[in-house]
Scaffold this motif. Sequence first.
Motif, PDB file in Angstrom:
ATOM      1  N   ALA A 130      -9.650   3.466   0.441  1.00 29.29           N
ATOM      2  CA  ALA A 130      -8.382   2.855   0.858  1.00 29.29           C
ATOM      3  C   ALA A 130      -8.656   1.381   1.174  1.00 29.29           C
ATOM      4  O   ALA A 130      -9.743   1.026   1.618  1.00 29.29           O
ATOM      5  N   PRO A 131      -7.692   0.502   0.962  1.00 26.42           N
ATOM      6  CA  PRO A 131      -7.942  -0.920   1.127  1.00 26.42           C
ATOM      7  C   PRO A 131      -8.083  -1.355   2.581  1.00 26.42           C
ATOM      8  O   PRO A 131      -7.548  -0.735   3.498  1.00 26.42           O
ATOM      9  N   ALA A 139      -3.375   4.870   4.161  1.00 26.67           N
ATOM     10  CA  ALA A 139      -2.946   3.850   3.202  1.00 26.67           C
ATOM     11  C   ALA A 139      -3.835   2.620   3.277  1.00 26.67           C
ATOM     12  O   ALA A 139      -3.921   1.859   2.321  1.00 26.67           O
ATOM     13  N   GLY A 140      -4.495   2.417   4.432  1.00 32.79           N
ATOM     14  CA  GLY A 140      -5.378   1.272   4.584  1.00 32.79           C
ATOM     15  C   GLY A 140      -5.589   0.923   6.040  1.00 32.79           C
ATOM     16  O   GLY A 140      -5.046   1.558   6.947  1.00 32.79           O
ATOM     17  N   LEU A 171      -0.831   3.106   7.550  1.00 35.76           N
ATOM     18  CA  LEU A 171      -1.603   1.876   7.679  1.00 35.76           C
ATOM     19  C   LEU A 171      -2.014   1.717   9.134  1.00 35.76           C
ATOM     20  O   LEU A 171      -1.167   1.718  10.023  1.00 35.76           O
ATOM     21  N   GLN A 203       0.816  -1.215   0.000  1.00 37.67           N
ATOM     22  CA  GLN A 203       0.000   0.000   0.000  1.00 37.67           C
ATOM     23  C   GLN A 203       0.853   1.270   0.000  1.00 37.67           C
ATOM     24  O   GLN A 203       0.320   2.375   0.026  1.00 37.67           O
TER      25      GLN A 203
END
Length: 186
Positions: free
Chosen positions: A178-179, A154-155, A127, A59
Amino acid sequence: MTAPARTPEEVASLLRDRIRDVRDYPKPGIVFKDITPLLADPEALTALTEALAEFAVAQGATKVVGLEARGFILGAPVAVRAGLGFVPVRKVGKLPGATLSQTYDLEYGSAEIEIHAEDLSGTDRVLVVDDVLATGGTAEAALRLIRRSGAQVAGLAVLMELGFLSGRDRVLPVLDGAPYQVLITL
């Protein structure tokens, strides 16, 4: 030492087998998911750390944020393995110096979390790491706090999601594309 390469299903099975259910803790009717057997097993801990670190790198994260308290235990080794910095998100009043804080609603009342104001900047991609996504309140607040700091999300990565509590429905809109990575859904 790096763990042997495993499929996501093999990692999930390894991790799931090392999470212990503790009935009626911390109060009657609750089934607490105890991750201490997983943490005590070097094979499982390494597999968990590797999976989350790979996600962080994929990411483009520059920092890992761990949510108090078990997110600290998971997030710090993920940051080390990925070669990133680690930032703790704490309950209010636990950090010295200037902080940014975010309140959020609980079923009965509210809570507040904070970070040091200088730990994240507009150049960071963050993250968020935690052990469990339940109702999603703490994760949602952390995501909002990261955005307020000027950093990018970022996730979000969690060891396990308690799907029956629908926390995903609360955090996906705040992730804003975002994932989201979950290793085990219970």
